[in-house]
Design a protein around this motif. Structure first.
Motif, mmCIF file in Angstrom:
data_model
loop_
_atom_site.group_PDB
_atom_site.id
_atom_site.type_symbol
_atom_site.label_atom_id
_atom_site.label_comp_id
_atom_site.label_asym_id
_atom_site.label_seq_id
_atom_site.Cartn_x
_atom_site.Cartn_y
_atom_site.Cartn_z
ATOM 1 N N SER A 295 1.658 -5.452 -0.524
ATOM 2 C CA SER A 295 2.379 -6.002 -1.672
ATOM 3 C C SER A 295 2.099 -7.490 -1.815
ATOM 4 O O SER A 295 1.903 -8.207 -0.828
ATOM 5 N N GLY B 241 7.465 -3.249 -3.727
ATOM 6 C CA GLY B 241 7.236 -3.382 -2.304
ATOM 7 C C GLY B 241 7.954 -2.324 -1.492
ATOM 8 O O GLY B 241 8.330 -1.254 -1.975
ATOM 9 N N ASP C 67 10.535 -7.784 1.677
ATOM 10 C CA ASP C 67 9.462 -6.845 1.359
ATOM 11 C C ASP C 67 8.575 -6.670 2.586
ATOM 12 O O ASP C 67 7.920 -7.611 3.033
#
Length: 413
Positions: A271, A250, A266
């Motif tokens: 992601s 990420g 993240d």
């Protein structure tokens, strides 16, 4: 879910990986107003509860055992005092029967507290031992996790370098980055906040990206940070070059180091862990000098509050606080709280006085601090009330300017 360590004092040595002349005059942990929570570990690898160390501010030091998951305690032994007086045999094994504070618990208990006078000591250590039992498992010896091990090469440990006479200066560091890639660290004494540049260090961007998600472990003096998708570690004691531990998934945002694990948010919308907390479990082999890591990108559910643009993260050792623009509330800055113990996203706190890309940290005094840009374009240093979200501006009485801050981290005197 494991309990987590409450960090006491955190120092930051940033990218470029040189200590750059910053020396700590008090290389030990003060107990003024601080709580330290560590795992109680049985049989070397089973977490059966926690041990909490607390300064009561009246010359006493409290050691509290709390057991979980049906574990109970039938014996406890505590040593708190100068390291040279710790009862050990010639190979260095602890003589728990000689520890000055001990109890046979009949009936067995799940919580117990020792209150120990510490006014006569400067620096001291603490070792907490227990015999623990479970309805369906064998009895085990347990030790409170610490930053030191006994010299007999056994697995038990203790926490060193507590102090009752440290000089306390509440410090935070502001982080800036110049156009040529150099990182600037600004020293801010909270009680007399005249910003002072203490480090100007080139950032290693050969692999692309800048330093993000910096977090520090005060027990080992290891700094963890990310450049691009690579997690690095730097030990401020040795000044050796940074070591690349591995690749993290990420787009890491603000970072925190709690009880041996590195955490980040993240921020990559593509992601699978977008807007989730990623846990990086770290271990170090002293024999080979190598690091290993295990990625847990299913550590948390996604942030359940939509339309937040997260800008930073900080931890008090028990919770993670994420700050960002709350687009549900006219773009005002809001705080999102994640409970590390339960894995639950708890609540939000809206702050109407901040604007822009706020950066946050917990000071050594336990208060939350933030830097942000006011309506006139000046950077302000403020405290945040975690109950109401209200802020108080800290006056830079000498007229100094903080400048643009890309991050804010807890500092160390």
């Amino acid at each position: 879910m494991k309990k987590f360590l409450l960090l006491l004092l955190i120092a930051v040595v940033l990218a470029g990986c040189n200590k750059n002349g910053i020396e700590d005059p008090n290389p030990h942990y003060g107990l003024k107003d601080y709580v330290l929570v560590v795992d109680l570990i049985a049989g070397q690898n089973t977490t059966v509860g926690t041990v909490t160390y607390l300064d009561t501010e009246d010359g006493f030091f409290k050691v509290t055992y709390d057991l979980v998951d049906e574990w109970t305690m039938s014996e406890s032994h505590v040593y708190a005092g100068p390291i040279d007086n710790m009862p050990t045999n010639s190979p260095g094994a602890p003589k728990i029967g000689k520890f000055p504070y001990q109890t046979d618990h009949d009936p067995e208990v799940t919580t117990y507290t020792y209150t120990i006078p510490v006014t006569s000591w400067d620096k001291f250590v603490c070792a907490a031992h227990a015999v623990v039992n479970h309805p369906t498992l064998p009895s085990e010896t347990a030790w409170a996790a610490g930053n030191e091990t006994f010299t007999d090469n056994g697995w038990g440990g203790f926490t060193s370098n507590f102090s009752t006479s440290a000089t306390y200066v509440e410090v935070i560091y502001g982080i800036q980055q110049t156009t040529d890639g150099s990182l600037v660290v600004v020293y801010i004494n909270i009680s007399n906040p005249a910003p002072e540049v203490i480090i100007v260090e080139p950032v290693n961007t050969s692999g692309g990206g800048t330093v993000v998600a910096a977090a520090f472990d005060p027990f080992t003096n290891n700094l963890f940070f990310v450049i691009g998708n690579t997690l690095y570690v730097y030990n401020m004691n040795t000044g050796d070059p940074c070591v690349a531990i591995g690749t993290v998934p990420g787009l890491p945002g603000g970072g925190a180091f709690v009880n041996g694990n590195f955490y980040y948010i993240d921020l990559d919308p593509t992601s699978s862990s977008f807007n989730e907390i990623v846990e990086v479990q770290l271990s170090y082999d002293e024999t080979t000098g190598t690091w290993t890591m295990a990625i847990n990108d299913n550590f948390s559910d996604p942030i359940p509050f939509t339309n937040f643009q997260i800008t930073d993260m900080a931890s008090n050792g028990l919770d993670l606080y994420l700050v960002g623009n709350d687009n549900n509330n006219n773009g005002n800055v809001g705080l999102i709280i994640f409970d590390l113990g339960t894995g639950i996203w708890n609540s939000t706190v809206t702050n109407t006085l901040l604007s822009g890309i706020a950066q946050i940290t917990f000071g050594p005094d336990g208060n939350m601090y933030a830097v942000d840009t006011d309506n006139t374009g000046n950077t302000e240093l403020v405290t945040i009330d975690l109950g109401s979200g209200d802020t108080d501006i800290i006056d830079l009485s000498d007229g100094s300017s903080l400048g643009d801050m890309s991050d804010l981290v807890t500092g160390k005197n």
